[in-house]
Design a protein around this motif. Structure first.
Motif, PDB file in Angstrom:
ATOM      1  N   ARG A 170      27.356  49.311  46.535  1.00  0.00           N
ATOM      2  CA  ARG A 170      28.252  48.515  47.517  1.00  0.00           C
ATOM      3  C   ARG A 170      28.591  49.184  48.878  1.00  0.00           C
ATOM      4  NH1 ARG A 170      30.660  44.501  44.564  1.00  0.00           N
ATOM      5  NH2 ARG A 170      30.970  44.507  42.446  1.00  0.00           N
ATOM      6  N   ALA A 186      36.139  43.576  46.381  1.00  0.00           N
ATOM      7  CA  ALA A 186      34.578  43.431  45.851  1.00  0.00           C
ATOM      8  C   ALA A 186      34.375  42.054  45.954  1.00  0.00           C
ATOM      9  CB  ALA A 186      34.639  43.996  44.466  1.00  0.00           C
ATOM     10  N   GLN A 187      35.307  41.182  46.199  1.00  0.00           N
ATOM     11  CA  GLN A 187      34.832  39.491  46.134  1.00  0.00           C
ATOM     12  C   GLN A 187      34.430  39.424  47.820  1.00  0.00           C
ATOM     13  OE1 GLN A 187      38.315  37.755  44.781  1.00  0.00           O
ATOM     14  NE2 GLN A 187      37.901  37.983  42.753  1.00  0.00           N
ATOM     15  N   GLN A 188      34.973  40.316  48.754  1.00  0.00           N
ATOM     16  CA  GLN A 188      34.561  39.802  50.137  1.00  0.00           C
ATOM     17  C   GLN A 188      33.462  40.677  50.593  1.00  0.00           C
ATOM     18  OE1 GLN A 188      37.182  37.716  50.952  1.00  0.00           O
ATOM     19  NE2 GLN A 188      38.409  38.329  49.130  1.00  0.00           N
ATOM     20  N   ASP A 189      32.687  41.508  49.759  1.00  0.00           N
ATOM     21  CA  ASP A 189      31.730  42.014  50.086  1.00  0.00           C
ATOM     22  C   ASP A 189      30.499  41.087  50.706  1.00  0.00           C
ATOM     23  OD1 ASP A 189      32.288  44.586  49.451  1.00  0.00           O
ATOM     24  OD2 ASP A 189      31.390  44.695  47.533  1.00  0.00           O
ATOM     25  N   ARG A 190      29.975  41.624  52.189  1.00  0.00           N
ATOM     26  CA  ARG A 190      28.801  40.842  52.314  1.00  0.00           C
ATOM     27  C   ARG A 190      27.316  40.868  51.776  1.00  0.00           C
ATOM     28  NH1 ARG A 190      29.620  43.759  58.234  1.00  0.00           N
ATOM     29  NH2 ARG A 190      29.612  45.827  57.620  1.00  0.00           N
ATOM     30  N   GLN A 192      39.524  44.847  43.054  1.00  0.00           N
ATOM     31  CA  GLN A 192      38.767  43.370  42.781  1.00  0.00           C
ATOM     32  C   GLN A 192      38.575  42.575  43.975  1.00  0.00           C
ATOM     33  OE1 GLN A 192      40.458  41.398  39.533  1.00  0.00           O
ATOM     34  NE2 GLN A 192      38.689  39.964  39.164  1.00  0.00           N
ATOM     35  N   TRP A 193      39.791  42.416  44.734  1.00  0.00           N
ATOM     36  CA  TRP A 193      39.915  41.464  45.584  1.00  0.00           C
ATOM     37  C   TRP A 193      38.846  41.873  47.015  1.00  0.00           C
ATOM     38  CZ3 TRP A 193      41.906  42.714  50.642  1.00  0.00           C
ATOM     39  CH2 TRP A 193      41.988  41.592  51.582  1.00  0.00           C
ATOM     40  N   GLU A 200      43.902  45.152  41.410  1.00  0.00           N
ATOM     41  CA  GLU A 200      43.911  43.721  41.981  1.00  0.00           C
ATOM     42  C   GLU A 200      43.212  43.961  43.205  1.00  0.00           C
ATOM     43  OE1 GLU A 200      47.263  41.436  41.821  1.00  0.00           O
ATOM     44  OE2 GLU A 200      47.874  42.061  39.958  1.00  0.00           O
ATOM     45  N   ARG A 244      45.682  39.194  52.112  1.00  0.00           N
ATOM     46  CA  ARG A 244      46.383  38.721  50.799  1.00  0.00           C
ATOM     47  C   ARG A 244      47.597  39.834  50.540  1.00  0.00           C
ATOM     48  NH1 ARG A 244      43.996  38.555  44.705  1.00  0.00           N
ATOM     49  NH2 ARG A 244      46.014  38.259  43.758  1.00  0.00           N
TER      50      ARG A 244
END
Length: 227
Positions: free
Chosen positions: A65, A223-227, A220-221, A217, A187
């Motif tokens: 990552r 990780a969802q924004q990784d390009r 996880q959030w 949380e 967030r």
């Protein structure tokens, strides 16, 4: 004629005014020593505990990552200190109180950042701002920046016998581009965990559990924004 034996006369020394003063001072000192208060009780220091003691072999390697920069957590007001704070929601929720004989070993923002750093480091490289600046100069790339603001961290009492650890923070992910930094996502997180006891020790357990849940949380959030 019987001559009675002469009994020697013992002469007691006369006490001078100075001697009387010394005797009185000694008596006062002995009395004062007997009434001295006990030594002040040292406050109990708390932290989040040792964290995970087993390495998760299934976790993705850090190199899989993108690296991320984690500055110090922003905080204002009384949350900047080491006091263990609580609120009486059933009386006046707007007043922050502090436990007298319980403190955090470090400010909560520092404890939270270290815990989050350990969590993120299982899947990516986590950098301090100065380390990220060095990479930018040498390699020409700038890692994303995760900024956190801690807004609430208290032992919240709904009633005298019911309470919870309450944590509220805001996360902002910044990414560097041609025009400078831009906000990728933002967030707010609010987490509560019940306290096992209505005292400082119970509040610490509840706030530790709330912190771990919030960190999961946030990770996880991110990780969802990784390009």
């Amino acid at each position: 004629m019987h001559i009675p034996a002469l009994t020697p006369t013992v002469r007691r020394p006369l006490r001078t005014p100075a001697a009387w003063l010394l005797a009185g001072a000694a008596a006062l000192l002995l009395g004062a020593c007997g009434s001295l208060p006990d030594k002040p009780q040292r406050a109990t220091l708390y932290d989040f505990g040792p964290g995970g003691l087993q390495v998760n072999a299934a976790a993705a390697p850090a190199a899989q990552r993108p690296a991320i920069t984690l500055p110090e957590v922003e905080v204002a007001g009384r949350l900047d200190g080491t006091q263990l704070l609580y609120r009486l929601g059933y009386a006046d929720a707007q007043v922050l109180h502090a436990y007298g004989q319980a403190r955090w070993s470090q400010p909560p923002a520092q404890l939270l950042r270290q815990r989050l750093r350990d969590s993120l480091a299982q899947q990516r490289t986590v950098l301090n701002p100065d380390e990220a600046a060095g990479i930018a100069r040498s390699e020409g790339r700038v890692p994303d920046v995760l900024r956190l603001s801690l807004d609430e961290f208290s032992h919240y009492f709904q009633s005298p016998g019911q309470s919870a650890g309450l944590l509220r923070l805001r996360a902002t992910l910044l990414r560097n581009g041609a025009g400078g930094d831009r906000v990728v996502a933002q967030r707010s997180f609010t987490v509560q965990r019940p306290a096992p006891t209505a005292d400082a020790a119970g509040g610490v357990k509840a706030l530790t559990a709330a912190s771990d849940a919030a960190i999961a949380e946030v990770a996880q959030w991110v990780a969802q924004q990784d390009r």
